[in-house]
Scaffold this motif. Sequence first.
Motif, PDB file in Angstrom:
ATOM      1  N   SER A  12       0.843  -1.189   0.000  1.00 15.65           N
ATOM      2  CA  SER A  12       0.000   0.000   0.000  1.00 15.65           C
ATOM      3  C   SER A  12       0.879   1.241   0.000  1.00 15.65           C
ATOM      4  O   SER A  12       1.759   1.367   0.859  1.00 15.65           O
ATOM      5  CB  SER A  12      -0.921  -0.004   1.218  1.00 15.65           C
ATOM      6  N   PRO A  14       0.783   5.727  -0.775  1.00 15.92           N
ATOM      7  CA  PRO A  14      -0.096   6.875  -1.034  1.00 15.92           C
ATOM      8  C   PRO A  14       0.097   7.389  -2.456  1.00 15.92           C
ATOM      9  O   PRO A  14       1.158   7.208  -3.069  1.00 15.92           O
ATOM     10  CB  PRO A  14       0.381   7.912  -0.006  1.00 15.92           C
ATOM     11  N   GLU A  15      -0.927   8.016  -2.964  1.00 19.80           N
ATOM     12  CA  GLU A  15      -0.860   8.609  -4.300  1.00 19.80           C
ATOM     13  C   GLU A  15       0.314   9.582  -4.383  1.00 19.80           C
ATOM     14  O   GLU A  15       0.548  10.366  -3.480  1.00 19.80           O
ATOM     15  CB  GLU A  15      -2.164   9.340  -4.600  1.00 19.80           C
ATOM     16  N   PRO A  81      -3.902   6.044  -8.395  1.00 22.97           N
ATOM     17  CA  PRO A  81      -4.884   5.003  -8.044  1.00 22.97           C
ATOM     18  C   PRO A  81      -5.105   4.006  -9.177  1.00 22.97           C
ATOM     19  O   PRO A  81      -5.375   2.828  -8.923  1.00 22.97           O
ATOM     20  CB  PRO A  81      -6.151   5.810  -7.734  1.00 22.97           C
ATOM     21  N   SER A  84      -3.278   0.662  -9.201  1.00 22.04           N
ATOM     22  CA  SER A  84      -3.684  -0.413  -8.289  1.00 22.04           C
ATOM     23  C   SER A  84      -4.031  -1.665  -9.089  1.00 22.04           C
ATOM     24  O   SER A  84      -4.965  -1.662  -9.899  1.00 22.04           O
ATOM     25  CB  SER A  84      -4.882   0.030  -7.443  1.00 22.04           C
ATOM     26  N   ALA A 109      -1.772  -1.448  -3.924  1.00 20.72           N
ATOM     27  CA  ALA A 109      -2.925  -0.587  -3.679  1.00 20.72           C
ATOM     28  C   ALA A 109      -2.417   0.836  -3.495  1.00 20.72           C
ATOM     29  O   ALA A 109      -1.620   1.090  -2.588  1.00 20.72           O
ATOM     30  CB  ALA A 109      -3.690  -1.046  -2.453  1.00 20.72           C
ATOM     31  N   GLN A 111      -3.314   4.502  -2.496  1.00 20.59           N
ATOM     32  CA  GLN A 111      -4.361   5.179  -1.731  1.00 20.59           C
ATOM     33  C   GLN A 111      -4.484   6.637  -2.146  1.00 20.59           C
ATOM     34  O   GLN A 111      -3.497   7.364  -2.121  1.00 20.59           O
ATOM     35  CB  GLN A 111      -4.043   5.087  -0.232  1.00 20.59           C
ATOM     36  N   PRO A 112      -5.684   7.083  -2.531  1.00 14.95           N
ATOM     37  CA  PRO A 112      -5.860   8.484  -2.951  1.00 14.95           C
ATOM     38  C   PRO A 112      -5.615   9.457  -1.797  1.00 14.95           C
ATOM     39  O   PRO A 112      -5.811   9.088  -0.638  1.00 14.95           O
ATOM     40  CB  PRO A 112      -7.315   8.560  -3.419  1.00 14.95           C
TER      41      PRO A 112
END
Lengths: 112, 114
Positions: A12, A14-15, A81, A84, A109, A111-112
Motif C-alpha cells: 500500500s 499513497p498517491e 490510483p 492499483s 494498492a 491510496q488516494p
Amino acid sequence: QKEVEQNSGPLSVPEGAIASLNCTYSDRVSQSFFWYRQYSGKSPELIMSIYSNGDKEDGRFTAQLNKASQYVSLLIRDSQPSDSATYLCAVNDGGATNKLIFGTGTLLAVQP
Amino acid sequence: NAGVTQTPKFRILKIGQSMTLQCAQDMNHNYMYWYRQDPGMGLKLIYYSVGAGITDKGEVPNGYNVSRSTTEDFPLRLELAAPSQTSVYFCASSYLAGVGNEQFFGPGTRLTVL
C-alpha cells in the motif's frame, strides 16, 4: 525446479509516492525478464521487459535487473490510483521454447 | 488486429463433462501457450506449441489435451472435467523464442466445474 519469488503484498502506497516491487529468480540461465500488470478479472498486460543488467525507464516505470544477484525490480514513480493492480514478474526459462515462469504476483494498492 | 482471442468468456461444466476452449491469434505468431491461473496464484503452463503440428506438455498438463493444425488456432480440450479444473484459463502467443520476444495474452476463459 525453477522458481520466481515475489512478495504477495498487499503493498500500500499513497498517491504520488514511489512503489517498489521486487522479484528474485532461481535459474541463472534466464535472459529475459518481464513485468505484467493484471487488473482484477482481466488478463496480464505487458508493461516492461528488460534483458540487460541495469535500469530501463519507460515513462513512470523503471525496471532494474541484477543478474549476479538474480534480482529484478519495478519502480513506479508518482503512483496513481489507476496503478492499483497485481504485478506479475515473469522470467524466461532460457530454452528454445520461450516458456515463462511466473511469480505469484504482488498486489499494489495506491491510496488516494 | 484483434490480437489473441478466446472463447467462451465464461463456462460452467458439470463433473465429467468435456469442452474445448478456443484460442486464436492473428499476429502470425509461431509460439502459443495455455496457462491456468488459480485465485491468488501466478500462471501455470499447461501446454505449449512452437508451430503448427508441434505441441508439448507444460507444468500442469494432466486432464488436458491440445492440437495445433494451423498457425492461428490452438484449442485446449478438457476431458472428464473435475472440480480441480475450476480456474481462469489464458492463451498467449509470441512470435519467436529468445530475447525480445514477449508473450501477449488473450482475455481469458473463466471455467467453473460443479
